[in-house]
Design a protein around this motif. Sequence first.
Motif: not given
Length: 1107
Positions: A709-734
């Motif tokens: 859960l901690v790593l999942g939230m970290l990956a999501w917020y790194i990749g999307s910030g406060h938006g709906t998510g950036n495909a490149y950022g989400v993929a890289a962080a995950t």
Amino acid sequence: MSQSTATSDTTVPNPNGQTANTNTSTNMTSSSDPKPAQSTFITKLEKTLHIPAWFTPSLTDRRQWKNFIRCMITTFGTMVVMLAQNSLNKLGQAAFFGALMSQMLPPYMALSIYLFALLTLIVGLCFGWAWGVAAMASALRARDQVLYKQQVQREQSGYDTTANIEAQYQASIFRGAFLDPASSAVYGIFLFIGCYFLGFVRATRPRLTLGCIFGTIIMDLMCSFGPLFPIPEYTLAKQLLIPAATFIAIAIAAIFLVFPQTLNHIMLDAVTTKMLGPTIKLLKLQDQVVHTSPKDTEKWHELATQSFALRAGHIAGVTALEGQTALLQLEITRGQIGPGDLQKVFAKVKNLGLRAYGLASFSMIIDEQHRSVKIVLEETPAHSVVRAKAHYDRMEQHIDETHSLAGLLPILADSTSDLRQTSVKALEDISEWLLLVNHTRWKKKPSSAPEIDQRERNLAAVQDALKGFRESKHFAMLEPYKDSFDPKTGELKAHLTESYRYSSRDLFRCFVFTSSLIAFTIDLIELLELLLQIERANPKSKIQLPNAFTKNVVKSANEREGGNPLDMGTNDNSSLDVIARVEEDDHDEERSETSTAVEKKGDAKKEKKAKIHAKDPDAEDPRNAFQRFGRSIYHIWQGLTGASGLFALKYALVSVALWIPAVCPSSAYFTYTNRGLWALIMSQTGLGVFTGEQIQQFILRMGGTIAGLVLGMLAWYIGSGHGTGNAYGVAAATMVLVAPCLFIRIAVPMDKAAFFLMTNVTLVFVVGYSWVDEHTYQTANQGSGAGLAGRRALLVIIGFVAAFIIMLFPRPVSARALFRKKLAKNMADIGDLYGKVVTGIEGELDHEDGEIKGEDKGKIAEVRRERYKGGFMKVLGRIMAMHPQLDFARLEPGLRGPWPKEKYQALYKSQSQILSTLALLSSAYSRMDVKWCKRLASRSELMHPAFIADCLSMFSILQQSLRTGEPLPPMIPIFERLAIHRCAFRGVHTPKSVAGEGSGEKHLNGTDHSEKSNDTENENDGSLEDGMEMATRDAENVLRGTITWETIHDEQIALFATANIALVHIAVGLNEMFNIVRSLVGEKELQGLDRASERWARGELGLGARV
């Protein structure tokens, strides 16, 4: 300096399983040598991060990194199809399921094994879908049409005609507006039956667990959402099936295109490192064994422990690979060693390891003897041991260092040195050659590779060393005894008989070593000849095609043992069956249990075996079709209500319990919007078998969930910030955050992977659900990030807690009780094997000494050797597989008191030692001539039917008491019982009987030796008690009339000595098991029995009656 390896994939490991610099004769490629820096870095990393030593080799294994790259590519592929909007629209609201499956079933296996796993997955998915469709069809027929019309009218009256009617209708469906009690009941029945069936299959066929898990998931989907729909929706399962199919396609492409690896390659590497490696180590360890002082008891214990560990390592390797040999025929491979040849190599290396167990038995026997002496002298026995202490006092008077281990071990070391060294050299060379062959499948062998001449010279050297040893060096240990024989007649001097009885005890032990070494070398020669035959037939790599494809698929699927690729870190039910009995080896179906003569020539028709029913005290054998049908139903019911049936029942009950909220009108919408389906899935995958296992896995899985859960939230917020998510950022962080746990997940054994598996599953779950909720239209959108993570965490917790609760009801399965019952089963099986081996020896009395021709001796030895090998390996494999249950038992709460772990560990080890000693007896028997088998069977007190019956009875009584927990009945120790049988047999209890002893000896020996033996007999009647004298006194009985300086220079004497020592130490181990079981379950007190036993013993020893 340039250094090379046999492959670009991995550094050539030495036979000990460690990475080593190769010499000039094995350098294969040129590359700069970074090893020293890597070694220093890895060492520092290991110390800094406290990395376990068993995990460190994975960090430098190139094949492990290639598997990791393949798994990462697969994960990335599933992430891409989820993140791309076009494919996301096609996949639907469960688009993340493919990425989830990439963590649960990463493609790190061999090609054929992974394809088999995917095949079981597909079958499971299709079965779950088909069962769900059947449930829906049946439920629709059960639906009340009047109620349905009323529900439709009620909903339509509330619709806004200006809005989208279809959307409002869909909303009504998921609110549970069209639920029907009768229809829901049908779904519930189908769900219960389907889950029970799949749970039972999962328990009894571990190789099909993958299909059972995913079949249950599809069934859950159909039965949870199906009741909401008043019309046929047979394609509901597409929500999960399409993402699953996408994952399967990506995984198949990856395993074919990205560093593909065949099972043939993996197995050949494992045979070399995990089977030959421990065997070579065990052979090298014998150099320390023969140079250790007999008085250094601590060193002997250390050597015995090392031997036990190496033997356990070999058994673990055999057990892990044996179930995969059939899968070799499922693939096309390239190499010099085809699937059929590899199966032969595996069998030969397995046999070689079995022979190495005999070498290990030598140090274990010495260590066991040291412990026995310590018990006799230092501990207070529970029963009278008058004979043992009297014997030990006499033994001290006859100690002669020249004839003891102190004098014999240096001779043993010198005489066996050449044979041991040539064997080690040959093994190391074939180990290097096998690795070379395995890693040069697609390229030419380098010019520096050793030629076939080297392996031919090794074979010739081993053959010459064995020939020289068997002709002369084998008997070097007899030189200290030369003065005990008359130089003229060659017979043993009469006045030295008593001294010989004690001094030959250590000689017999040394014969155990030499006869085991000869047997080991004979099997080594067979292995070398097989490998040379394969090399000559296939000098170069070529395409090897499979055969018997379908037959081996079915055989592998029905394998009861074996790992489970999706057991979430557990070993759920691979060892639940405590009813199945040990079976003989597959090669021996047509062989009699007692006859060892060569089969008659000609094509004899197979006789149809009559079905034999187990005895039932409440019913005789069935006599008609109705009774046979009833007996079949009874056996089915026993299976369904056994441990596997209980697990299946819990599996079905927890499924129905968490399914109910989905079909209740008041909770259906809440369950749907909050995705309660995943709580149901988590409860099914998290259900354990044992209380201790459930506690352990609950902690590990919950820990993994929190970390995920901690790593999942970290990956999501790194990749999307406060938006709906950036495909490149989400993929890289995950991908970055998934990588560490994925590498560990594929590198460690499954029983250690639960935490890392759950971490990545939860990470992908959070990221995937967040992305899907933000980029697709759903009737129940839960948002993303922390809010969604919290809800999903609650679902996981609900599922695991439900599994934990259902584990306790209706009846918790205790790992402690199961471990105890498995130990009892082992006792029963060991007793069965003991009975079969000794009756096999007895069966030799039916054959004439001269009826077997010389050229048939090898065939007879093979028949004897193969007869019970399968049974030995099955029990040994089961014993090794029981080790994890010790940890599960330790974790169970001791509400009634602490669990006696040390005693169970001692019993566990004692059973392994007895089985090894029994294998030693079988090995010696396989090479004994018929006349020596007849001599052993007819003269040995250890082969007396009364004593054999006593041993079998004790095996049975011990297993019965241990299984039920009932106290043992009053018993006399096994050595005292042997002494009583000998006294009764020889008639020492009355002077008349003593006087008549000679006639009995005439009958046994064919010659009257009463004059030579009476003096000695009168001195020590009845002194056989603890095993220290048993071997030599029994040997004296068997060999009386045959011992001369000429006859003892016969290899058969050493084989007889090995069989004699093995029989003794089986009784020693049985006595040790008796003491341990007595301390666990207790013994009914009957003081008069002990008093009478001691009084009779004192009378027989001439010590006077007890005061």
